[in-house]
Design a protein around this motif. Sequence first.
Motif, short mmCIF file in Angstrom:
data_model
loop_
_atom_site.label_atom_id
_atom_site.label_comp_id
_atom_site.label_asym_id
_atom_site.label_seq_id
_atom_site.Cartn_x
_atom_site.Cartn_y
_atom_site.Cartn_z
N TYR A 43 0.84 -1.19 0.00
CA TYR A 43 0.00 0.00 0.00
C TYR A 43 0.87 1.25 0.00
O TYR A 43 1.84 1.33 0.75
N TYR A 44 0.51 2.20 -0.83
CA TYR A 44 1.20 3.48 -0.90
C TYR A 44 0.17 4.57 -0.74
O TYR A 44 -0.68 4.77 -1.62
N SER A 45 0.23 5.30 0.37
CA SER A 45 -0.72 6.38 0.58
C SER A 45 -0.09 7.70 0.14
O SER A 45 1.12 7.81 -0.04
N THR A 46 -0.93 8.69 -0.02
CA THR A 46 -0.48 10.01 -0.41
C THR A 46 -1.35 11.04 0.28
O THR A 46 -2.49 10.75 0.66
N GLY A 130 -4.13 7.25 -3.18
CA GLY A 130 -3.30 6.12 -2.80
C GLY A 130 -3.31 5.03 -3.86
O GLY A 130 -4.17 4.99 -4.74
#
Length: 196
Positions: A43-46, A130
């Motif tokens: 998971y890559y959040s922003t 994300g």
Amino acid sequence: MEINVNVSKLVKPSTPTPSTLRNFHISFFDDKSENENVRLILYYSTSHKEPNEVQTNIFNHLEISLSKTLTEFYPLAGRYTRHSSFIDCNDQGALYIQAKANFQLSNFYNLSGIDDPLLSVKITTFDCGGVAIGMCISQKFGDMATFCTFINNWATRSRKTVNELEVARYSPLFALAAHFPKPNQQLTNEAFERSP
């Protein structure tokens, strides 16, 4: 919650697998293991939502770097033949899915996998900006250590500036079947040499 699949296709290695590497013999241990997949989701959040064109560029970049990674991990683009207990490295491709979720990343936790390709990748973007990268790899090809090597290789190739020395650091070594062959299996060293 709804997830819309925008693209579903097979990604092939950027360079065709040489015919000398067509039959990838699995080890005795892999032959005896269950035909299951190892699943992992990154998971890559922003903190901000990316415009659609940026997300499209991310999808394209990940697809291209995956294709280059599959050149080294060529068995993952093939198919396991149950009757012969080897991987046919026919460059058929890894399953690659691009999807869009209309909810926040924090609400997402499931990836449905399929077991026909040896590698399946699903990249999902979220309303918050994300991204989730879900992957399934067949245990007939490798274990979690192999999976991590593959992910590191792909991540290195996905950077804006690719360092070839670092890519080589995460290159695969296909030697388990040579050390632990299946009974009555004659293997040559040529089957385990990688193309340059």
